[in-house]
Design an enzyme around this catalytic site. Structure first.
Site, PDB file in Angstrom:
ATOM      1  N   ASP A  95       8.482  31.367  45.436  1.00 41.65           N
ATOM      2  CA  ASP A  95       9.265  30.796  46.538  1.00 41.65           C
ATOM      3  C   ASP A  95       8.973  29.333  46.851  1.00 41.65           C
ATOM      4  O   ASP A  95       9.319  28.847  47.928  1.00 41.65           O
ATOM      5  CB  ASP A  95       9.054  31.635  47.814  1.00 41.65           C
ATOM      6  CG  ASP A  95       9.776  32.964  47.741  1.00 41.65           C
ATOM      7  OD1 ASP A  95      10.912  32.988  47.248  1.00 41.65           O
ATOM      8  OD2 ASP A  95       9.193  33.984  48.165  1.00 41.65           O
ATOM      9  N   ASP A 148      17.589  35.023  43.552  1.00 38.23           N
ATOM     10  CA  ASP A 148      17.155  33.998  44.514  1.00 38.23           C
ATOM     11  C   ASP A 148      16.355  32.883  43.826  1.00 38.23           C
ATOM     12  O   ASP A 148      16.314  31.738  44.280  1.00 38.23           O
ATOM     13  CB  ASP A 148      16.254  34.606  45.612  1.00 38.23           C
ATOM     14  CG  ASP A 148      16.636  35.999  46.046  1.00 38.23           C
ATOM     15  OD1 ASP A 148      17.181  36.755  45.215  1.00 38.23           O
ATOM     16  OD2 ASP A 148      16.369  36.361  47.195  1.00 38.23           O
TER      17      ASP A 148
END
Ligand code: GLY
Length: 397
Positions: free
Chosen positions: A117, A177
């Protein structure tokens, strides 16, 4: 002749794509400005109540209370990014000061190699700060973050490993993502001239294009790879309704991700992919009239399902960028304008309410009954980005 030109101009202007749905950017930023002042006070209250705390930034409202997260949470960078956007729009010193202060809380993530992330955390905060200030310190953080993220790339699979968790379900999970983290890698190559980051990003985008999509260009959420051979082991979901459904935010990440990849590479395959994904998203029979998607395109009880304003914000922002590259510019602008108009009129919080969040009605993870129909920091981030992109296009026209 002059009269004729003026008439043509008037017709074009009146029917021009940017005026399909006029957005009141000034009003939208006034609400965002006022809400964020409320949010700063709410954040301080929560932090004061905890004494010494590692909590950094707001994520959502949970059981009526403001939920803050530490820098290692995937959402930690969005609030600092919002502060940078507020500075960009208003030029107010207070927003620059707050943006710098909140960004500094996230910077330690540049050394955290335990998650994919990095882009969400560091690029949305530090990266946005760098774009606006060109501060050399921010460039250094971006470069170190890219080095750390690159350690998660496996040449055998050709992709960056997303999660270290959920090993009971997946050996080497990669989620759609993850496309969003490639922006950080591309930028690191721009900053250093070291093409290794660029090559990792391109490999990840290519392998994802091959394995993550169905023939209708909808995307799976999770692809599990054999880390030794690169073979695909499973195609599943984590936050969607079912393995074969189209989780709305996943489609949004895909659209935004391939559009951004085209920005850096000019590879026509990425442009085509983004256009095909946009086709799926925009022409789907379950897309509501106001263009704010339900949380999953295949959710079983549509129209009685929660919306996901965060997906709409990401899609609108992505479409504004895509409109700059595509022959379907007019149609993308019209759709993005409609989405943004819906968000800025029907999904905004009244000022002083909802702990200072800007938008309402997002959905984090419906299957785990977590963050359903609530404000989310990433909805606010991509909403402000979309407003700024809309304004940028309007100023140019
Ligand atoms: N990256 C996690 C999500 O979109 O919810």
């Amino acid at each position: 002749m002059k009269k004729f030109s003026l008439t043509i101009c008037a017709v074009l202007f009146a029917s021009g794509p940017l005026l399909a749905q006029k957005i009141d950017v000034k009003k939208a930023f006034k609400q965002a400005d006022e809400q964020t002042l409320v949010m700063l006070k709410e954040v301080e209250k929560v932090k004061a109540g905890k004494g010494k705390t590692d909590l950094a930034t707001p994520r959502t409202i949970e059981d009526g209370a403001l939920k803050l997260v530490g820098s290692k949470d995937w959402t930690s960078g969005f609030f600092p990014g919002e502060l940078w956007f507020l500075y960009e729009y208003t030029g107010k010193k207070v927003w620059m000061e707050q943006a710098r202060a909140y960004t500094s809380l996230i910077e330690q993530e540049q050394f955290n190699g335990k998650t994919h992330d990095m882009g969400f955390k560091v690029y949305c905060s530090v990266g946005t700060g760098y774009r606006i200030t060109k501060d050399r310190h921010y460039a250094d953080v971006i470069i170190q973050s890219a080095k750390t993220l690159a350690t998660r790339f496996n040449p055998k699979t050709g992709v960056i490993l997303s999660w270290d968790h959920s090993r009971d379900k997946w050996v080497n999970p990669v989620i759609i993502d993850n496309m969003m983290n490639l922006e950080l890698l591309f930028e690191a190559t721009t900053l250093t001239g070291d093409s290794s980051f660029y090559k990792i990003a391109v490999s990840h985008a290519n392998v994802t294009m091959k394995n993550h999509f169905r023939p209708d260009y909808s995307s799976y959420h999770v692809i599990d790879y054999d880390p030794n051979t690169g073979a695909v082991l499973k195609k599943q979901t984590h936050q969607g309704y079912s393995h074969e459904s189209a989780w709305s935010r996943g489609q949004a990440w895909a659209l935004y991700g391939y559009t951004m990849c085209y920005r850096f590479t000019k590879d026509p395959a990425y442009l085509k992919q983004a256009e095909n994904i946009a086709g799926f998203i925009l022409n789907h029979k379950n897309m509501p009239e106001d263009l704010v998607p339900y949380w999953d395109y295949d959710a079983p009880n549509i129209p009685n399902e929660p919306r996901d304003a965060s997906a709409a914000a990401v899609i609108a922002s992505g479409l504004y960028e895509l409109s700059g590259y595509s022959k379907s510019k007019t149609s993308y602008l019209q759709k993005a304008d409609k989405m943004l108009n819906s968000l800025s009129t029907k999904y905004v919080s009244p000022v002083g309410k909802n702990k200072g969040f800007i938008l309402l009605q997002s959905t984090g993870s419906k299957p785990s009954n977590s963050e359903v129909d609530v404000p989310l920091s990433y909805a606010d981030y991509y909403y402000l980005e979309a407003l700024l992109r809309y304004k940028g296009l309007k100023d140019k026209s």
